[in-house]
Design a protein around this motif. Structure first.
Motif, PDB file in Angstrom:
ATOM      1  N   ALA A   1      13.632 -58.618 -22.427  1.00  0.00           N
ATOM      2  CA  ALA A   1      14.713 -57.699 -23.084  1.00  0.00           C
ATOM      3  C   ALA A   1      14.498 -56.399 -23.858  1.00  0.00           C
ATOM      4  N   ALA A   2      13.036 -56.753 -23.961  1.00  0.00           N
ATOM      5  CA  ALA A   2      12.664 -55.835 -24.484  1.00  0.00           C
ATOM      6  C   ALA A   2      11.700 -54.703 -23.828  1.00  0.00           C
ATOM      7  N   PRO A   3      11.470 -53.489 -23.911  1.00  0.00           N
ATOM      8  CA  PRO A   3      11.158 -52.061 -22.764  1.00  0.00           C
ATOM      9  C   PRO A   3      10.413 -52.606 -22.390  1.00  0.00           C
TER      10      PRO A   3
ATOM     11  N   ILE B   1      11.755 -59.699 -28.238  1.00  0.00           N
ATOM     12  CA  ILE B   1      10.598 -59.489 -28.739  1.00  0.00           C
ATOM     13  C   ILE B   1       9.574 -58.626 -28.237  1.00  0.00           C
ATOM     14  N   ASP B   2       8.696 -57.825 -28.701  1.00  0.00           N
ATOM     15  CA  ASP B   2       8.404 -56.418 -27.908  1.00  0.00           C
ATOM     16  C   ASP B   2       6.426 -57.198 -28.128  1.00  0.00           C
ATOM     17  N   LEU B   3       5.856 -58.396 -28.486  1.00  0.00           N
ATOM     18  CA  LEU B   3       4.901 -58.999 -28.635  1.00  0.00           C
ATOM     19  C   LEU B   3       4.459 -60.753 -28.801  1.00  0.00           C
ATOM     20  N   LEU B   4       4.091 -60.783 -27.982  1.00  0.00           N
ATOM     21  CA  LEU B   4       3.175 -62.527 -28.306  1.00  0.00           C
ATOM     22  C   LEU B   4       2.195 -62.366 -28.361  1.00  0.00           C
ATOM     23  N   ILE B   5       1.312 -62.616 -29.382  1.00  0.00           N
ATOM     24  CA  ILE B   5       0.357 -62.189 -29.571  1.00  0.00           C
ATOM     25  C   ILE B   5      -0.205 -63.652 -29.565  1.00  0.00           C
ATOM     26  N   ASN B   6      -0.219 -64.848 -27.987  1.00  0.00           N
ATOM     27  CA  ASN B   6      -0.861 -66.008 -28.206  1.00  0.00           C
ATOM     28  C   ASN B   6      -2.799 -65.978 -28.719  1.00  0.00           C
ATOM     29  N   ASN B   7      -2.775 -66.103 -29.831  1.00  0.00           N
ATOM     30  CA  ASN B   7      -3.386 -65.898 -30.932  1.00  0.00           C
ATOM     31  C   ASN B   7      -4.457 -67.536 -31.224  1.00  0.00           C
ATOM     32  N   ALA B   8      -3.996 -68.161 -31.940  1.00  0.00           N
ATOM     33  CA  ALA B   8      -4.253 -69.482 -32.114  1.00  0.00           C
ATOM     34  C   ALA B   8      -4.965 -70.115 -31.170  1.00  0.00           C
ATOM     35  N   GLY B   9      -6.036 -70.538 -32.167  1.00  0.00           N
ATOM     36  CA  GLY B   9      -6.411 -72.004 -31.095  1.00  0.00           C
ATOM     37  C   GLY B   9      -7.267 -73.139 -32.006  1.00  0.00           C
ATOM     38  N   VAL B  10      -7.764 -74.142 -31.496  1.00  0.00           N
ATOM     39  CA  VAL B  10      -8.793 -75.067 -32.429  1.00  0.00           C
ATOM     40  C   VAL B  10      -9.981 -75.505 -31.083  1.00  0.00           C
TER      41      VAL B  10
END
Length: 301
Positions: A135-137, A89-98
């Motif tokens: 595991a992504a570069p 997985i190259d990008l994890l964007i922790n965007n969600a919010g309340v």
């Protein structure tokens, strides 16, 4: 308005991006821009029907998966299936919010809802996917902060805000906690020699659906306040640029923080943003990390 724009996002073909809360607001624009540049985008959403509609609007190479960040069982189930299907997985964007302005509410696990969603769910998710990110570069984790973090303080004797609950203040504390997490994650990734980078961003004051929802319980007066507030915000396309830059700009380094440049960082072109002193305090980072590991049962680094 000049500066960094979405047109500068490099080609994303061959990359997998996970965007939480991708069915509306900042998450929808983020997912759209990444898909437009060729990424395979996982829309991690609580409402899969809304996610399917978002996927239809986005087009491109997208998939919808159910994720409720306020439930650690949901986070674990989502992460296990995603990790099996996407080894890198190259990008994890922790965007969600309340954001809540009503009475105190709790998550499925009994945690204060804003802290559970904005911090603890993302803490657990990141930890569970860290092997796939490594595991992504050149993987990145992007944590979404807020300018409200600067006026907040973490009370480790009352992390769940059970005493003297004030929803707006608790939201600020949840965003301070998120910011501390992003900084401490960068600190630990560097110490471990990990190839993964932790970067932070905030949208200033941006026109999303969070503000109207937060005021719904106030009835007609609340709806009027929400509409007036929306008039003072910047468009969501502009507010999304800090997190898109954090995620895709080749020159970004771990630990950087991006936000709007104008009017006390509430709007405008993208620039490096300012942390509060507490957000970057290693002692605070260590205490929050230990608390999050205990509360979620997820340990890493």
């Amino acid at each position: 308005m000049t500066g960094w724009t979405a047109d500068r996002i490099p080609d994303q073909h061959g990359r997998t991006a996970v965007v939480t809360g991708a069915n509306s607001g900042l998450g929808l624009v983020t997912a759209t821009e990444l898909a437009r540049r060729g990424a395979h985008v996982v829309l991690a959403v609580r409402n899969t029907a809304a996610g399917a509609e978002a996927a239809r609007r986005i087009g491109g190479d997208v998939e919808v998966r159910e994720l409720d960040l306020a439930s650690l069982d949901s986070v674990r189930g989502f992460a296990a299936k995603l990790a099996a299907d996407h080894p890198a997985i190259d990008l994890l964007i922790n965007n969600a919010g309340v954001v809540l302005l009503g009475p105190r509410r709790t998550s499925a696990d009994g945690f204060e809802l804003q802290l559970a969603t904005n911090l603890l769910g993302h803490f657990a998710l990141t930890g569970l996917l860290l092997g796939n990110l490594a595991a992504a570069p050149a993987a990145r984790v992007v944590s979404l902060s807020s300018i409200t973090h600067r006026n907040a303080h973490l009370d480790f004797g009352d992390l769940m805000s059970e005493r003297n609950y004030r929803a707006a203040a608790v939201y600020g504390r949840s965003k301070l906690a998120t910011t501390v997490f992003g900084v401490e994650l960068d600190r630990r990734l560097r110490a471990a020699g990990s190839p993964v980078a932790s970067v932070l961003a905030h949208p200033g004051i941006t026109r999303t659906n969070l503000t109207p929802r937060a005021w719904e319980h106030r009835g007609r007066l609340g709806r009027v306040i929400a509409r007036v507030g929306l008039l003072a915000t910047q468009p969501v396309e502009q507010g999304t640029l800090p997190q898109l830059r954090a995620a895709t700009d080749p020159g970004v380094r771990g630990g950087q923080f991006f936000g709007p440049a104008g009017l006390w960082e509430t709007r405008g072109r993208v620039t490096e943003a300012r942390f509060s002193r507490e957000a970057t305090d290693p002692a605070v980072g260590g205490r929050l990390w230990a608390a999050a590991e205990e509360l979620t049962g997820v340990s890493y680094l």
